[in-house]
Write a protein that holds these residues in place. Structure first.
Motif, short mmCIF file in Angstrom:
data_model
loop_
_atom_site.label_atom_id
_atom_site.label_comp_id
_atom_site.label_asym_id
_atom_site.label_seq_id
_atom_site.Cartn_x
_atom_site.Cartn_y
_atom_site.Cartn_z
N VAL A 223 -45.15 -18.59 -11.06
CA VAL A 223 -46.61 -18.56 -11.92
C VAL A 223 -46.86 -18.92 -13.54
O VAL A 223 -46.05 -19.19 -14.49
CB VAL A 223 -47.50 -17.43 -11.92
N GLU A 224 -48.30 -19.30 -14.01
CA GLU A 224 -48.03 -20.07 -15.32
C GLU A 224 -48.45 -18.81 -15.85
O GLU A 224 -48.58 -17.51 -16.05
CB GLU A 224 -49.75 -20.73 -15.66
N TYR A 225 -47.66 -18.61 -17.39
CA TYR A 225 -47.19 -18.25 -18.04
C TYR A 225 -48.33 -16.74 -18.51
O TYR A 225 -48.12 -15.83 -19.20
CB TYR A 225 -46.69 -18.02 -19.28
N ALA A 226 -50.17 -17.53 -18.97
CA ALA A 226 -50.66 -16.66 -19.40
C ALA A 226 -51.19 -15.12 -18.29
O ALA A 226 -51.04 -14.43 -18.33
CB ALA A 226 -52.69 -17.58 -19.07
N TYR A 227 -50.78 -15.43 -16.91
CA TYR A 227 -50.52 -14.29 -16.09
C TYR A 227 -49.84 -13.29 -16.36
O TYR A 227 -49.32 -12.81 -16.15
CB TYR A 227 -50.55 -15.52 -14.40
N VAL A 228 -47.97 -13.97 -16.48
CA VAL A 228 -47.52 -13.15 -17.19
C VAL A 228 -47.36 -12.06 -17.97
O VAL A 228 -47.23 -11.16 -17.94
CB VAL A 228 -46.30 -14.27 -17.64
N LYS A 229 -48.09 -12.95 -18.64
CA LYS A 229 -48.85 -11.29 -20.28
C LYS A 229 -49.86 -11.11 -19.83
O LYS A 229 -49.88 -10.09 -19.62
CB LYS A 229 -49.39 -12.63 -21.15
N LYS A 230 -50.61 -11.35 -18.37
CA LYS A 230 -52.43 -10.81 -18.38
C LYS A 230 -51.45 -9.17 -17.83
O LYS A 230 -51.65 -8.47 -17.08
CB LYS A 230 -53.06 -11.65 -17.67
N ASN A 232 -48.15 -8.30 -17.55
CA ASN A 232 -46.81 -7.70 -17.91
C ASN A 232 -45.40 -7.94 -17.23
O ASN A 232 -44.80 -7.18 -16.19
CB ASN A 232 -46.99 -5.90 -18.40
N MET A 233 -45.09 -8.89 -16.81
CA MET A 233 -44.75 -10.09 -15.86
C MET A 233 -43.41 -9.64 -15.79
O MET A 233 -43.22 -9.86 -17.69
CB MET A 233 -45.16 -10.88 -14.87
N ASN A 234 -41.91 -9.24 -15.42
CA ASN A 234 -40.73 -10.05 -16.12
C ASN A 234 -40.65 -11.47 -15.23
O ASN A 234 -41.13 -11.45 -13.98
CB ASN A 234 -40.13 -8.69 -14.95
N TYR A 235 -39.96 -11.80 -16.23
CA TYR A 235 -39.41 -12.85 -16.26
C TYR A 235 -37.71 -13.02 -16.56
O TYR A 235 -37.64 -12.82 -17.08
CB TYR A 235 -40.65 -14.48 -17.06
N LEU A 236 -37.62 -14.81 -15.95
CA LEU A 236 -35.66 -14.81 -16.11
C LEU A 236 -35.98 -15.70 -17.36
O LEU A 236 -36.94 -16.62 -17.41
CB LEU A 236 -35.09 -15.80 -14.87
N GLN A 237 -34.53 -15.60 -18.58
CA GLN A 237 -34.34 -16.84 -19.33
C GLN A 237 -34.21 -18.21 -18.13
O GLN A 237 -33.08 -17.66 -17.18
CB GLN A 237 -33.96 -15.95 -19.94
N LEU A 238 -34.84 -19.58 -19.11
CA LEU A 238 -34.53 -20.15 -17.84
C LEU A 238 -33.10 -21.20 -18.99
O LEU A 238 -33.63 -21.90 -19.94
CB LEU A 238 -35.28 -21.30 -17.50
#
Length: 345
Positions: A223-230, A232-238
């Protein structure tokens, strides 16, 4: 209230606010647009501020890049928005111009308990194997090797992808194609592709993918990063092209965009995936606006240009708040001189 419900409530309020603005001061002056979900949080924030300052509303349908292209070609909106830029040949055939509006990043998001955002690492080739379905468990040896000392669970991976035609998908598959010959040969890049993983589920828009990843245990999506922030999602370092592991944010997106040669291709439709630079986020992308050179409603078209001129000048702080990267003044001046000048007033 669950995170995805909070997000959808927010979107609904914004959408109603933007749409209802058409009941404001001057119906004819309100702006209509449709397309990419990637920049929707940014356009919504700009629109609220612009409405307060000018009284002009924005009715923007966040329906995906393919939908935005269809709408502008059908001439039902004053501008289309796409993260998958049209080719110079298509722009010429359609009689349209294209220009970037904002820069952001697409992020691999996960639903895996016991890990903080960015705690787990992945390389591009390994990530491609996950999306191919070749890596189907979180404790796979290849993931474990990239994350020594981490207790990865014996849990199945569900791939969450876009169900609609999507510029975010175009850029995500452009990245996977650039880092994996197997992905390039078997799937390739496009706004819509045939997803090969046996365990997979689709979602409509960045909103739908975010909701499904939040709902499905063991899921991975993009997803686009704004959706990660909104949400509070977990994500992978790339891992990026320089071999460095990086986190997504406005600084790593800006690093990827720093060397972009926007006018090197017709329609400014460059790719920034896997850009060089120690600090560059590997899936940094721009979102583009499509408009007719000879618009049927020149008043609407003029209002669109006023809106983006205002946003480019006044919206930089708002962009930074959402971790988008605003276009530099030098580039927006060039867009005005070289692109907007082609639009008949």
């Amino acid at each position: 209230m669950k995170p995805e419900r909070i997000f959808f409530k927010t979107v609904a309020v914004i959408a109603v606010t933007l749409a209802s603005s058409a009941v404001g001061t001057a119906l004819a002056a309100d702006i209509t647009g449709a397309g990419a979900t990637f920049p929707f949080p940014m356009y919504a924030k700009w629109a609220e501020a612009y409405k307060k300052e000018t009284g002009i509303g924005l009715n923007y349908q966040s329906i995906g890049s393919s939908g935005g292209i269809r709408q502008i070609r059908a001439k039902t909106v004053a501008f289309g928005a796409t993260d998958a830029p049209l080719s110079g040949a298509d722009l010429e055939k359609d009689g349209m111009v294209q220009f970037p509006a904002i820069i952001g990043g697409t992020v691999p998001v996960i639903n895996l308990e016991g890990f903080k955002p960015g705690e787990l690492r992945v390389t591009g080739p390994v990530l491609a194997e996950v999306f191919l379905g070749k890596i189907s468990k979180w404790n796979d040896a290849k993931l474990a090797a990239l994350n020594p000392g981490k207790a990865l669970p014996d849990q199945g991976i569900t791939v969450v992808h876009r169900a609609d035609g999507s510029g975010t998908t175009f850029n995500w598959t452009d990245y996977l194609t650039s880092v994996s010959k197997e992905w390039a040969d078997q799937v390739g890049k496009g706004a819509a592709v045939k997803w090969p993983a046996a365990s997979s589920v689709g979602g409509k828009g960045n909103e739908g993918v975010a909701a499904n990843v939040t709902r499905v245990k063991g899921a991975v999506g993009y997803v686009e990063y704004a959706y990660v922030k909104k949400n509070n999602m977990n994500y992978l370092q790339l891992q990026n092209a320089d071999g460095k592991y990086v986190n997504p944010d406005d600084k790593t997106f800006a690093s990827a965009a720093a060397s972009a040669d926007w006018f090197s291709v017709p329609g400014m439709g460059i790719s920034m995936v896997n850009a060089k630079g120690a600090d560059s986020w590997p899936v940094s992308t721009a979102s583009f606006i499509l408009m007719y050179k000879d618009p049927a409603d020149k008043g609407q078209s003029a209002e669109v240009l006023k809106f983006f001129e205002w946003a480019f000048k006044n919206g930089k702080g708002m962009a930074a708040e959402l971790d988008y990267v605003p276009l530099p003044d030098r580039l927006t001046a060039e867009i005005g001189a070289k692109v907007w000048s082609q639009i008949k007033k």
